[in-house]
Design a protein around this motif. Structure first.
Motif, PDB file in Angstrom:
ATOM      1  N   PRO A  46      59.146   3.135 -13.412  1.00 57.43           N
ATOM      2  CA  PRO A  46      58.485   2.912 -12.107  1.00 57.43           C
ATOM      3  C   PRO A  46      57.869   1.797 -11.636  1.00 57.43           C
ATOM      4  CG  PRO A  46      57.105   3.704 -13.916  1.00 57.43           C
ATOM      5  CD  PRO A  46      58.629   3.722 -14.454  1.00 57.43           C
TER       6      PRO A  46
ATOM      7  N   PRO B 124      53.388   2.570 -10.433  1.00 54.94           N
ATOM      8  CA  PRO B 124      53.047   3.892 -11.366  1.00 54.94           C
ATOM      9  C   PRO B 124      52.308   4.912 -10.392  1.00 54.94           C
ATOM     10  CG  PRO B 124      52.921   2.006 -12.502  1.00 54.94           C
ATOM     11  CD  PRO B 124      53.094   1.496 -11.471  1.00 54.94           C
TER      12      PRO B 124
ATOM     13  N   GLN C   4      59.161   9.537 -14.146  1.00 52.48           N
ATOM     14  CA  GLN C   4      58.686   8.172 -14.346  1.00 52.48           C
ATOM     15  C   GLN C   4      57.070   7.905 -14.611  1.00 52.48           C
ATOM     16  OE1 GLN C   4      59.104   6.296 -10.154  1.00 52.48           O
ATOM     17  NE2 GLN C   4      61.268   6.549 -10.272  1.00 52.48           N
ATOM     18  N   VAL C   5      56.494   9.316 -14.422  1.00 52.26           N
ATOM     19  CA  VAL C   5      54.965   9.169 -14.826  1.00 52.26           C
ATOM     20  C   VAL C   5      55.083   9.217 -16.576  1.00 52.26           C
ATOM     21  CG1 VAL C   5      52.934  10.726 -14.989  1.00 52.26           C
ATOM     22  CG2 VAL C   5      54.117  10.192 -12.724  1.00 52.26           C
TER      23      VAL C   5
ATOM     24  N   PHE D  45      55.926   5.891 -17.971  1.00 50.28           N
ATOM     25  CA  PHE D  45      54.813   5.119 -17.637  1.00 50.28           C
ATOM     26  C   PHE D  45      53.862   5.344 -19.079  1.00 50.28           C
ATOM     27  CE2 PHE D  45      50.465   4.403 -15.989  1.00 50.28           C
ATOM     28  CZ  PHE D  45      50.474   3.162 -16.149  1.00 50.28           C
TER      29      PHE D  45
ATOM     30  N   SER E 257      54.373   6.611  -7.985  1.00 50.26           N
ATOM     31  CA  SER E 257      55.107   7.779  -8.627  1.00 50.26           C
ATOM     32  C   SER E 257      54.298   8.941  -8.956  1.00 50.26           C
ATOM     33  CB  SER E 257      55.677   7.248  -9.979  1.00 50.26           C
ATOM     34  OG  SER E 257      56.405   6.161  -9.947  1.00 50.26           O
TER      35      SER E 257
ATOM     36  N   VAL F 286      49.665  12.495 -18.156  1.00 46.47           N
ATOM     37  CA  VAL F 286      49.246  11.031 -18.473  1.00 46.47           C
ATOM     38  C   VAL F 286      48.277  10.996 -19.526  1.00 46.47           C
ATOM     39  CG1 VAL F 286      48.288   8.916 -17.890  1.00 46.47           C
ATOM     40  CG2 VAL F 286      49.695  10.186 -16.043  1.00 46.47           C
TER      41      VAL F 286
END
Length: 443
Positions: free
Chosen positions: A167, A170, A181-182, A185, A173, A81
């Motif tokens: 997501p 989030p 999905q991460v 996002f 997820s 992320v």
């Protein structure tokens, strides 16, 4: 004579300590060699120790390896992320992203998909997994292969599957490890940060930077366990399987290296088409960068050198280089995608998991998505690989089988990743005409 001999041994030991100090790759290779020796001594080939005793000993020796795998899997979500958000939000020129981003994204996705396809094709033809006795891998893999192999959904189910990629929660997820999905996002978050004033986005940008640094520090701590982890896992591997496992792993390594060479040749061909420099001149300009990437196993570590080479030696427009090099270090992982293709098919052959055409398409898709989410740090590919394995019904514990040789392969694929970052810059410059604009400004 005894004193002279003792002094010579001490000097030799001191020299050896200085030699391996800070060279994690060398420590891993030494651990791999020692693990093979101890595995042979404990294994069925010599039959020196009772099998039950061997299982107990190797189980404790493998504990650091299990801790190592658990730590790197634990930190992958925050690291991905932070890396993606900072990679997208690092540019202060939204106009440059609009101009160059689409071409760069198309190039990265296509080249990564091609690399994953090359890896799958090589593994299917060479079949390195056939050199390992799958019937003896239950203890190594810890779990049996899951027969429920995932593939692409039917056309009627496709809209629902596509909408499910967004997501709804989030955090959920992240907790469940839904990495695609991460990634989406994080990409949306980074794009949104670009659309608001820099003063407003700065606190979140700094927070992502702090999260990235903390995650990298945890990864660096985990990598300190790598030699011990490799020693224990390889010892258990060889002790359970015998010396025959070495032949299988040698074929696997050769398959990955061959695939990386093919991808590198493709990149050199693209560079030849998109640049006015000759092949020899281009290779001379990037060879030191590739050697440095090989030694550090980190795209992020060589990022300043990559910028210097692309701007000063390859004469890439700074607007392009300063946007794509940091972004490419995060999302352009062609070598990693190729490696994931080979490793997934290899472990499918080892665990005797039958893969259909839709499964291979799934591997390519997930290799692209996973390589985009790979952080630019040593050992990142092995972290993301577990997600791809679970998606096609292969136990992620099979990573233990390839962990011992992963360090050398990580060095090789990092060089290809960095080469891909450089060629992405030359390609975007070629298609946007930025090189002509740069020449006109120079006049």
């Amino acid at each position: 004579m005894t004193q002279i001999f003792s002094g010579s041994l001490k000097n030799l030991a001191d020299h050896f300590d200085r030699l391996i100090n800070g060279r994690l790759w060398l420590k891993v290779l030494i651990a791999l060699f020692l693990g093979v020796i101890f595995g042979v001594l404990l294994g069925p080939d010599l039959d020196l120790i009772a099998p039950n005793t061997v299982k107990t000993i190797t189980a404790w020796l493998a504990l650091p390896g299990q801790v190592f795998l658990a730590v790197i899997q634990m930190i992958v979500v925050p690291l991905v992320v932070a890396s993606i958000v900072r990679g997208l939000a690092a540019s202060n020129n939204p106009a440059a992203i609009k101009k160059n981003g689409l071409i760069a994204l198309i190039f990265i996705v296509i080249s990564t998909a091609v690399a994953a396809t090359v890896g799958i094709t090589l593994a299917l033809n060479i079949q390195p997994g056939q050199f390992v006795d799958a019937r003896m891998l239950v203890d190594v893999g810890s779990t049996a292969a899951n027969s429920n192999v995932q593939g692409f959904p039917a056309m009627s189910e496709l809209p629902e599957k596509v909408s499910a990629l967004i997501p709804k929660n989030p955090l959920a997820s992240m907790a469940s490890g839904e990495m695609l999905q991460v990634i989406l996002f994080a990409a949306l978050l980074g794009a949104a940060m670009l659309s608001i004033p820099a003063q407003q986005s700065k606190p979140l940008f700094d927070l992502m930077g702090a999260l990235q640094e903390v995650s990298l520090r945890i990864v660096s701590w985990a990598m300190l366990l790598a030699p011990i982890a490799v020693f224990g896992l390889i010892t258990r591997l060889v002790a359970n399987l015998g010396i025959d496992v070495l032949a299988g792993m040698a074929v696997y390594v050769a398959t990955v290296v061959l695939g990386l060479i093919i991808v590198a040749v493709m990149y050199f061909m693209v560079a030849k088409l998109t640049m006015t420099q000759s092949f020899r001149e281009f290779f001379s300009n990037v060879k030191e960068l590739l050697l440095l990437a090989f030694s550090t196993s980190s795209s992020a570590a060589v990022m300043p050198i990559s910028l210097q080479v692309t701007e000063d030696k390859l004469h890439v427009n700074p607007e392009i280089a300063r946007f794509l090099i940091p972004l490419g270090a995060t999302i352009n992982m062609t070598g990693t995608a190729m490696y994931q293709g080979v490793a997934t098919v290899f472990l499918a052959q080892v665990f005797q998991v039958d893969l259909s055409l839709s499964s291979y398409l799934y591997i390519v898709t997930m290799s692209v998505a996973a390589s985009i989410g790979s952080p630019a740090t040593p050992g990142a590919g092995i972290i993301i690989l577990s997600m791809v394995l679970e998606g096609v019904g292969i136990p992620a514990a099979g990573i233990a089988l390839i962990l011992g040789v992963d360090r050398i392969l990580d060095m090789c694929r990092t060089s290809v990743n960095v080469l891909g970052d450089v060629v992405a810059c030359t390609t975007v410059q070629y298609f946007t005409g930025a090189e002509k604009a740069l020449v006109n400004e120079a006049k």
